[in-house]
Design a protein around this motif. Structure first.
Motif, PDB file in Angstrom:
ATOM      1  N   ARG A 171      22.857  35.879   5.443  1.00 42.08           N
ATOM      2  CA  ARG A 171      24.107  35.402   6.032  1.00 42.08           C
ATOM      3  C   ARG A 171      24.291  33.926   5.710  1.00 42.08           C
ATOM      4  O   ARG A 171      23.370  33.128   5.863  1.00 42.08           O
ATOM      5  N   ARG A 176      26.859  30.544   6.327  1.00 40.45           N
ATOM      6  CA  ARG A 176      27.937  29.939   7.116  1.00 40.45           C
ATOM      7  C   ARG A 176      28.615  28.860   6.291  1.00 40.45           C
ATOM      8  O   ARG A 176      27.944  28.021   5.676  1.00 40.45           O
ATOM      9  N   GLU A 207      31.590  33.009   8.460  1.00 34.37           N
ATOM     10  CA  GLU A 207      30.261  33.477   8.069  1.00 34.37           C
ATOM     11  C   GLU A 207      30.405  34.720   7.207  1.00 34.37           C
ATOM     12  O   GLU A 207      31.225  35.598   7.509  1.00 34.37           O
ATOM     13  N   ALA A 220      22.407  31.065   7.503  1.00 34.43           N
ATOM     14  CA  ALA A 220      22.349  31.305   8.944  1.00 34.43           C
ATOM     15  C   ALA A 220      20.922  31.656   9.342  1.00 34.43           C
ATOM     16  O   ALA A 220      20.398  32.697   8.966  1.00 34.43           O
ATOM     17  N   ASP A 243      20.812  25.269  12.202  1.00 40.73           N
ATOM     18  CA  ASP A 243      20.433  25.997  10.993  1.00 40.73           C
ATOM     19  C   ASP A 243      19.707  25.091  10.002  1.00 40.73           C
ATOM     20  O   ASP A 243      18.742  25.505   9.357  1.00 40.73           O
TER      21      ASP A 243
END
Length: 266
Positions: A3, A5, A67, A99, A241
């Motif tokens: 993932r 962002r 995201e 992420a 993060d």
């Protein structure tokens, strides 16, 4: 599945892009950049993209977030550059992180806004700001999908001020003339329910001090993220993060060292 962002902007004429228009442009950019997207299940799979608290149409922004989920691992910095090149100028991808934490949307608790009030004397704006901040409650009404709603704009405003010397070098967006009166406001608004928008705060200034700009305000979101109540500033929502990414290599190295077998004579 990875993932990523992303932080992106809506600048200049692209501030009039609706959220739906941006979604279409972004999905085209994903295809142009050949991003290996993960897709939702079902009969009509869609790219797994989550949008967070988009700014209203007509509002510029330096801090929009989304995201994406990838089927293959990619370097966030390289992915950011590819997507930025695939989007029109004004819709610019300015930051990307992997992420590594949960609850990202919950971190977006406030926004830092700038309002350019062309045709308004900064001294008059100062008077209106003082009256607004001195009030315990400033209620305004706005028509929503659920009907006419009443908002307490004062409760949502963490800070509000006039930028010193904001009249200097101002340019009227309506006439293009240099030196026109222009008051620039900076405000930090908490994300409450129902949401209080910058135009609601302007309605509150009109209600408390009869401040009425002759032309619509030019509104820009400068930042969006966690609100530091002590300093009144909006901080970086990507910080957890980044911290997790920094800690991960040292943690892995420590585990590797602990698992290494002892040599002869040890």
């Amino acid at each position: 599945m990875q993932r990523i962002r992303l932080r992106y902007t809506k600048r200049d004429r692209l501030r009039f892009t609706s959220h739906r228009d941006f979604q279409r442009a972004f999905e085209r950019a994903l295809r142009r950049a050949e991003v290996p997207m993960a897709y939702s299940a079902g009969f009509t799979p869609h790219p797994r993209v989550s949008y967070a608290n988009a700014a209203p149409t007509g509002t510029a922004s330096e801090a929009e977030f989304l995201e994406i989920a990838l089927a293959e691992h990619r370097d966030p910095a390289l992915l950011r550059a590819l997507l930025d090149d695939s989007l029109p100028t004004g819709l610019d991808v300015t930051d990307a992180v992997e992420a590594r934490t949960t609850g990202f949307a919950d971190r977006l608790t406030a926004s830092h806004w700038e309002l350019r009030l062309v045709g308004v004397d900064p001294a008059e704006a100062e008077r209106a700001v003082r009256a607004f901040l001195a009030a315990d409650h400033v209620e305004v009404q706005r028509q929503t999908k659920k009907g006419l709603r009443t908002f307490d704009t004062r409760a949502a405003v963490a800070s509000l001020s006039v930028v010193p010397g904001s009249v200097a070098g101002a340019m009227s967006r309506s006439t293009g003339s240099e030196g026109s009166l222009c008051a620039i406001l900076r405000l930090v608004v908490r994300h409450l329910t129902p949401a209080v928008r910058p135009d609601d705060v302007l309605s509150g200034l009109r209600a408390t001090a009869d401040l009425a700009p002759p032309v619509p305000a030019a509104v820009t979101r400068l930042a969006q993220g966690p609100l530091d109540e002590e300093s009144g500033t909006v901080t970086d929502p990507f910080a957890p993060d980044r911290d997790a990414a920094t800690a991960a290599p040292s943690t892995a190295a420590g585990l590797h060292a602990a698992a290494a077998p002892e040599g002869p004579g040890q």
